[in-house]
Write an enzyme that holds these catalytic residues in place. Structure first.
Site, PDB file in Angstrom:
ATOM      1  N   PHE A 118      97.638  19.471 -39.006  1.00 59.65           N
ATOM      2  CA  PHE A 118      98.703  18.454 -39.777  1.00 59.65           C
ATOM      3  C   PHE A 118      99.786  18.382 -38.780  1.00 59.65           C
ATOM      4  CE2 PHE A 118      96.763  20.663 -43.500  1.00 59.65           C
ATOM      5  CZ  PHE A 118      96.994  19.756 -44.640  1.00 59.65           C
ATOM      6  N   ASP A 119     100.372  17.101 -38.845  1.00 60.98           N
ATOM      7  CA  ASP A 119     101.604  16.480 -38.372  1.00 60.98           C
ATOM      8  C   ASP A 119     102.750  17.292 -39.119  1.00 60.98           C
ATOM      9  OD1 ASP A 119     103.620  15.075 -36.647  1.00 60.98           O
ATOM     10  OD2 ASP A 119     103.565  14.052 -38.747  1.00 60.98           O
ATOM     11  N   LEU A 120     103.917  17.352 -38.828  1.00 59.74           N
ATOM     12  CA  LEU A 120     105.202  18.046 -39.568  1.00 59.74           C
ATOM     13  C   LEU A 120     105.839  16.901 -40.468  1.00 59.74           C
ATOM     14  CD1 LEU A 120     106.606  20.526 -40.616  1.00 59.74           C
ATOM     15  CD2 LEU A 120     107.899  20.268 -38.236  1.00 59.74           C
TER      16      LEU A 120
END
Length: 235
Positions: free
Chosen positions: A26-28
């Site tokens: 995941f990106d944040l």
């Protein structure tokens, strides 16, 4: 959708079929955390503290979240004489404004489903390593993540493939069995460059037409759609 997720969890976490996707990265910002206001306020506060002149329209700035600050400042012609000191000050200021951030709907429930089905979960962000870890802890998400990869010296940042490849090597999972999930072209390109599947969310910081132009494998409107994507990837 959130109600459906909760019902699934209450039914003893229904098992997904044997998955071809065994790892979700995941990106944040813009993917897990709605953080634009925090980032903008921290940025302007830091520039003010350092006495740096700037013109920074919030709407345009928000469209660039996810890019490295050096690239953002260059775009807006903002001269930051000591960039490392800027970052150090920015990191100190960030948590003054963290309450302007919150999790997107369904994040925790989706992570719980993935975790309960033995899907490896990682984080890949352009935020500094220590800051990324503190943010996960702040939102009580750190226990979900097997690997957290923030910005580190000597490792290129997205869209370069290296950080995602390093994460996969650490988890001992092939990149081909990985799904990169983010909200910007940087996430899509990082995944494609590394050789993973790519999934982009439409609720983040990019226009949907821009996202489509990069041809992600999947495009979703809410994070809980990941469960179906992973299930449909079954071998």
């Amino acid at each position: 959708m959130l109600i459906v997720l909760i019902q699934i969890l209450q039914k003893k976490r229904k098992k997904l079929r044997q998955m071809a996707i065994k790892h979700v990265c995941f990106d944040l910002d813009g993917t897990l955390v709605r953080s634009a206001k925090t980032i903008y306020k921290t940025t302007t506060e830091t520039l003010n503290q350092l006495g740096i002149n700037y013109t920074l329209p919030e709407d345009k700035f928000n469209q660039m979240i996810g890019q490295h600050f050096k690239d953002i400042f260059e775009y807006f012609s903002i001269n930051v004489p000591d960039f490392e000191y800027y970052i150090k000050t920015y990191k100190k200021n960030y948590f003054l404004f963290v309450d302007y951030s919150d999790l997107y709907e369904g994040i925790r429930e989706t992570l719980e489903i993935l975790k309960s089905n033995s899907i490896k979960i990682s984080l890949l962000t352009t935020k500094a390593q220590d800051q990324a870890e503190k943010i996960l802890t702040h939102f009580n998400l750190d226990d979900f993540f097997d690997v957290t990869m923030g910005r580190r010296d000597g490792i290129p940042h997205k869209p370069a493939p290296e950080p995602l490849i390093l994460i996969c090597d650490d988890l001992k999972i092939p990149v081909s069995e990985t799904l990169m999930v983010g909200d910007t072209e940087l996430d899509i390109l990082c995944g494609k460059n590394a050789g993973s599947k790519t999934c982009v969310v439409t609720y983040g910081y990019r226009d949907i037409d821009i996202l489509k132009s990069y041809n992600p494998d999947y495009l979703i409107n809410s994070i809980d759609e990941l469960v179906s994507i992973i299930n449909d990837s079954s071998e």
